[in-house]
Design an enzyme around this catalytic site. Structure first.
Site, PDB file in Angstrom:
ATOM      1  N   GLU A   1      -8.948 -13.971  -0.992  1.00  0.00           N
ATOM      2  CA  GLU A   1      -8.123 -14.233   0.206  1.00  0.00           C
ATOM      3  C   GLU A   1      -8.772 -15.304   1.071  1.00  0.00           C
ATOM      4  O   GLU A   1      -9.962 -15.231   1.393  1.00  0.00           O
ATOM      5  CB  GLU A   1      -7.942 -12.931   0.996  1.00  0.00           C
ATOM      6  CG  GLU A   1      -7.158 -13.131   2.278  1.00  0.00           C
ATOM      7  CD  GLU A   1      -6.699 -11.828   2.910  1.00  0.00           C
ATOM      8  OE1 GLU A   1      -6.408 -10.863   2.162  1.00  0.00           O
ATOM      9  OE2 GLU A   1      -6.601 -11.781   4.147  1.00  0.00           O
TER      10      GLU A   1
ATOM     11  N   ASP B   1      -4.686 -13.802  -2.190  1.00  0.00           N
ATOM     12  CA  ASP B   1      -3.967 -13.465  -0.974  1.00  0.00           C
ATOM     13  C   ASP B   1      -3.936 -14.736  -0.149  1.00  0.00           C
ATOM     14  O   ASP B   1      -4.975 -15.201   0.360  1.00  0.00           O
ATOM     15  CB  ASP B   1      -4.665 -12.327  -0.215  1.00  0.00           C
ATOM     16  CG  ASP B   1      -4.148 -10.959  -0.659  1.00  0.00           C
ATOM     17  OD1 ASP B   1      -3.369 -10.914  -1.631  1.00  0.00           O
ATOM     18  OD2 ASP B   1      -4.531  -9.951  -0.040  1.00  0.00           O
TER      19      ASP B   1
ATOM     20  N   ASP C   1      -5.061 -13.682   9.644  1.00  0.00           N
ATOM     21  CA  ASP C   1      -3.973 -13.561   8.659  1.00  0.00           C
ATOM     22  C   ASP C   1      -2.765 -14.430   8.996  1.00  0.00           C
ATOM     23  O   ASP C   1      -1.628 -13.951   9.038  1.00  0.00           O
ATOM     24  CB  ASP C   1      -3.513 -12.095   8.545  1.00  0.00           C
ATOM     25  CG  ASP C   1      -4.453 -11.264   7.687  1.00  0.00           C
ATOM     26  OD1 ASP C   1      -5.271 -11.844   6.950  1.00  0.00           O
ATOM     27  OD2 ASP C   1      -4.363 -10.015   7.756  1.00  0.00           O
TER      28      ASP C   1
ATOM     29  N   GLU D   1     -10.866  -7.084  -4.000  1.00  0.00           N
ATOM     30  CA  GLU D   1     -10.615  -8.154  -3.010  1.00  0.00           C
ATOM     31  C   GLU D   1     -11.803  -8.290  -2.056  1.00  0.00           C
ATOM     32  O   GLU D   1     -12.031  -7.417  -1.224  1.00  0.00           O
ATOM     33  CB  GLU D   1      -9.335  -7.817  -2.222  1.00  0.00           C
ATOM     34  CG  GLU D   1      -8.963  -8.853  -1.181  1.00  0.00           C
ATOM     35  CD  GLU D   1      -7.640  -8.525  -0.482  1.00  0.00           C
ATOM     36  OE1 GLU D   1      -6.704  -8.048  -1.155  1.00  0.00           O
ATOM     37  OE2 GLU D   1      -7.562  -8.743   0.728  1.00  0.00           O
TER      38      GLU D   1
ATOM     39  N   HIS E   1       0.870  -1.184   0.000  1.00  0.00           N
ATOM     40  CA  HIS E   1       0.000   0.000   0.000  1.00  0.00           C
ATOM     41  C   HIS E   1       0.903   1.229   0.000  1.00  0.00           C
ATOM     42  O   HIS E   1       1.990   1.196   0.580  1.00  0.00           O
ATOM     43  CB  HIS E   1      -0.846   0.117   1.265  1.00  0.00           C
ATOM     44  CG  HIS E   1      -1.740  -1.034   1.583  1.00  0.00           C
ATOM     45  ND1 HIS E   1      -1.291  -2.186   2.176  1.00  0.00           N
ATOM     46  CD2 HIS E   1      -3.074  -1.191   1.437  1.00  0.00           C
ATOM     47  CE1 HIS E   1      -2.316  -3.002   2.370  1.00  0.00           C
ATOM     48  NE2 HIS E   1      -3.416  -2.440   1.938  1.00  0.00           N
TER      49      HIS E   1
ATOM     50  N   ASP F   1     -10.038 -11.826  11.337  1.00  0.00           N
ATOM     51  CA  ASP F   1      -9.067 -11.987  10.271  1.00  0.00           C
ATOM     52  C   ASP F   1      -7.677 -12.142  10.884  1.00  0.00           C
ATOM     53  O   ASP F   1      -6.968 -11.168  11.079  1.00  0.00           O
ATOM     54  CB  ASP F   1      -9.144 -10.714   9.399  1.00  0.00           C
ATOM     55  CG  ASP F   1      -8.529 -10.894   8.034  1.00  0.00           C
ATOM     56  OD1 ASP F   1      -8.226 -12.038   7.661  1.00  0.00           O
ATOM     57  OD2 ASP F   1      -8.365  -9.876   7.336  1.00  0.00           O
TER      58      ASP F   1
ATOM     59  N   HIS G   1     -10.587 -14.264   4.296  1.00  0.00           N
ATOM     60  CA  HIS G   1     -11.811 -13.524   3.974  1.00  0.00           C
ATOM     61  C   HIS G   1     -12.913 -14.482   3.538  1.00  0.00           C
ATOM     62  O   HIS G   1     -14.088 -14.291   3.876  1.00  0.00           O
ATOM     63  CB  HIS G   1     -11.548 -12.508   2.858  1.00  0.00           C
ATOM     64  CG  HIS G   1     -10.559 -11.452   3.232  1.00  0.00           C
ATOM     65  ND1 HIS G   1     -10.154 -10.479   2.345  1.00  0.00           N
ATOM     66  CD2 HIS G   1      -9.897 -11.199   4.382  1.00  0.00           C
ATOM     67  CE1 HIS G   1      -9.284  -9.676   2.943  1.00  0.00           C
ATOM     68  NE2 HIS G   1      -9.102 -10.098   4.168  1.00  0.00           N
TER      69      HIS G   1
ATOM     70  N   ASP H   1       2.239   1.986   3.420  1.00  0.00           N
ATOM     71  CA  ASP H   1       3.174   1.041   4.063  1.00  0.00           C
ATOM     72  C   ASP H   1       4.599   1.445   3.773  1.00  0.00           C
ATOM     73  O   ASP H   1       5.480   1.311   4.607  1.00  0.00           O
ATOM     74  CB  ASP H   1       3.103  -0.389   3.483  1.00  0.00           C
ATOM     75  CG  ASP H   1       1.732  -0.963   3.361  1.00  0.00           C
ATOM     76  OD1 ASP H   1       0.885  -0.615   4.184  1.00  0.00           O
ATOM     77  OD2 ASP H   1       1.535  -1.779   2.436  1.00  0.00           O
TER      78      ASP H   1
ATOM     79  N   ASP I   1      -0.512 -12.541   2.209  1.00  0.00           N
ATOM     80  CA  ASP I   1      -1.114 -11.516   3.072  1.00  0.00           C
ATOM     81  C   ASP I   1      -1.241 -12.149   4.457  1.00  0.00           C
ATOM     82  O   ASP I   1      -2.327 -12.492   4.914  1.00  0.00           O
ATOM     83  CB  ASP I   1      -2.476 -11.085   2.508  1.00  0.00           C
ATOM     84  CG  ASP I   1      -3.002  -9.855   3.216  1.00  0.00           C
ATOM     85  OD1 ASP I   1      -2.358  -9.413   4.186  1.00  0.00           O
ATOM     86  OD2 ASP I   1      -4.061  -9.335   2.804  1.00  0.00           O
TER      87      ASP I   1
HETATM   88  C1  XUL Z   1      -7.327  -6.592   4.699  1.00  0.00           C
HETATM   89  C2  XUL Z   1      -6.544  -7.056   3.545  1.00  0.00           C
HETATM   90  C3  XUL Z   1      -5.724  -6.004   2.889  1.00  0.00           C
HETATM   91  C4  XUL Z   1      -5.735  -6.079   1.400  1.00  0.00           C
HETATM   92  C5  XUL Z   1      -5.030  -4.931   0.732  1.00  0.00           C
HETATM   93  O1  XUL Z   1      -7.963  -7.608   5.359  1.00  0.00           O
HETATM   94  O2  XUL Z   1      -6.535  -8.204   3.197  1.00  0.00           O
HETATM   95  O3  XUL Z   1      -4.443  -6.061   3.373  1.00  0.00           O
HETATM   96  O4  XUL Z   1      -5.139  -7.265   0.969  1.00  0.00           O
HETATM   97  O5  XUL Z   1      -5.574  -3.721   1.087  1.00  0.00           O
HETATM   98 CO    CO Z   2      -5.644  -9.172   1.574  1.00  0.00          CO
END
Ligand code: XUL
Ligand code: CO
Length: 435
Positions: free
Chosen positions: A267, A295, A308, A231, A100, A306, A270, A103, A337
């Site tokens: 993702e 992702d 991750d 996404e 991003h 989430d 998600h 970032d 991700d």
């Molecule tokens: C948020 C997410 C983000 C996107 C990019 O849950 O997955 O990091 O991948 O904005």
């Molecule tokens: Co993501």
């Protein structure tokens, strides 16, 4: 100066290796279905987690030890961090990264200062890309962290927030183009709502459609030819996210005439938050020709948010790779991700985590290829649906049979005979034979 002096380039040592700093399955040059593993998987490191993840959670501050980072929001620190990122990615052997805008470079006190900061860091990113050969899988703009986006960005009730977000996307597109980014991602962030009592839903979604078209138009204007991706994610941070799952996103893209320009970035965590499996989301996007990129991560089914986490489940990776082999991935990739746990605070954990994820996917790729080569599942499916290959089934599919024809057919036939068993248990056993 090296940030990881004790780490050499991570190598493939084969399945018998006991070295946790080596690949046991990911051999980038190994050919699978006529293509190298590197080209199949197109691994990408997520800058926001790997370089910016602090390990903070709602109950306490960060835990990560990052000796190269002075903790400041200076451009100098950001440039230094960018160099460390490339040392990491190069040693790991991932061909791509993703970021991003916020970032990589600190947000300034005005838009123009933020843009200047981003340009300064992008210069370093470009140098480092050229030095290492690492490429940009995708860029995106952070349209959710700053308080100005409290009501959303393109779906804010405040037109100025839309305008600011648009200005940010303009710049992020320019930088993504400058760095040769192969895709550009929109994740909804705060595009959603908590209560209809304060929300004009139609107006907000119309604005989101307008926003995407502005991005498409600007990309055309500057000659950015990367793939746009959206996404899906439900629930977080708002109760109703407008892009909650693949079906909702595809419906949005169709409604606003955007399917020629966008695909989906699916993702895992998600998908499960949306009450779907990753395999479902991939198949749903893929069958419509709209699967763009993934992702790669995983949630914890015991937790409802989430998390991750790095994906290390080979069964899951195999399911994902079955879809990616079926529908293709390029110019998308497998973007991690994912973040190390708060307790995994040492720099070396960044290597262990990515190696584990890459090996799981490499293994998933090989197993998926073996499943496809045998074709047992395909044979089963073809047989299960064979009533559609001739007779009344073929007439329905080709549009030859109307309701009157169906009546005539059934009056003559009387009742339908029970068809073949679903055989779920047998098929699950068959799947396990490949694991
Ligand atoms: C948020 C997410 C983000 C996107 C990019 O849950 O997955 O990091 O991948 O904005
Ligand atoms: Co993501």
């Amino acid at each position: 100066m090296s940030a990881f002096p004790e780490i050499k380039k991570i190598r493939f040592e084969g399945p018998d290796s006991k070295n946790p700093l080596a690949f046991r399955f990911y051999d980038e040059n190994e050919m699978v279905e006529g293509k190298s593993m590197k080209d199949h998987l197109r691994f990408s490191v997520a800058y926001w987690h790997t370089m910016r993840g602090s390990g903070s959670d709602p109950f306490g501050p960060g835990t990560m030890v990052r000796p190269w980072d002075d903790g400041s929001e200076s451009v100098e620190n950001a440039c230094n961090r960018a160099r460390v990122a490339f040392e990491f990615i190069e040693k790991l052997g991932a061909p791509y990264y993703a970021f991003h805008d916020r970032d990589v470079a600190p947000e300034g006190s005005s838009l123009s200062e933020s843009n200047k900061n981003l340009d300064a860091v992008a210069k370093v990113l470009k140098e480092e890309q050229e030095r290492t050969g690492v490429k940009l899988l995708w860029g995106t703009a952070n349209l959710f962290s700053n308080p100005r986006f409290m009501h959303g960005a393109s779906t804010s009730c405040n037109a100025d927030a839309f305008a600011f977000a648009g200005a940010q996307v303009k710049k992020a597109l320019e930088v993504t183009k400058e760095l040769g980014g192969e895709n550009y991602v929109f994740w909804g962030g705060r595009e959603g709502y908590q209560t209809l009592l304060n929300t004009d839903l139609k107006r907000e979604i119309d604005h989101m459609g307008r926003f995407m078209h502005l991005a498409v138009d600007y990309a055309k204007k500057i000659g950015f030819t990367g793939q746009f991706l959206i996404e899906p994610k439900p629930k977080e941070p708002t109760k109703h996210q407008y892009d909650s799952d693949a079906a909702a996103c595809i419906n949005f893209l169709r409604a606003y005439d955007l399917t020629d320009h966008f695909k989906l970035n699916i993702e895992t965590n998600h998908a499960t938050l949306a009450g779907h499996t990753m395999a479902h989301e991939l198949e749903y996007a893929g069958m419509q020709g709209l699967l763009g990129s993934i992702d790669a991560n995983t949630g914890d089914l015991m937790l409802g948010w989430d998390t991750d986490q790095f994906p290390t489940n080979v069964y899951l990776a195999t399911e994902v790779m079955l879809s990616l082999l079926k529908y293709g991935l390029s110019p998308g990739g497998v973007n991690f991700d994912a973040k190390v746990r708060r307790e995994s605070f040492e720099p070396i954990d960044l290597f262990y985590s990515h190696i584990g994820g890459m090996d799981a996917f490499a293994r998933g790729l090989k197993i998926a290829a073996a499943i496809r080569a045998d074709g047992e599942f395909d044979k089963f499916l073809a047989q299960r649906y064979n009533s559609w290959d001739e007779g009344i089934g073929a007439q329905i599919e080709s549009g030859q049979a109307d309701l009157a024809a169906l009546e005539t057919y059934m009056l003559e036939k009387g009742e339908i005979a029970p068809n073949a068993s679903g055989r779920q248990e047998m098929l699950e056993g068959l799947f396990n034979r490949y694991m």
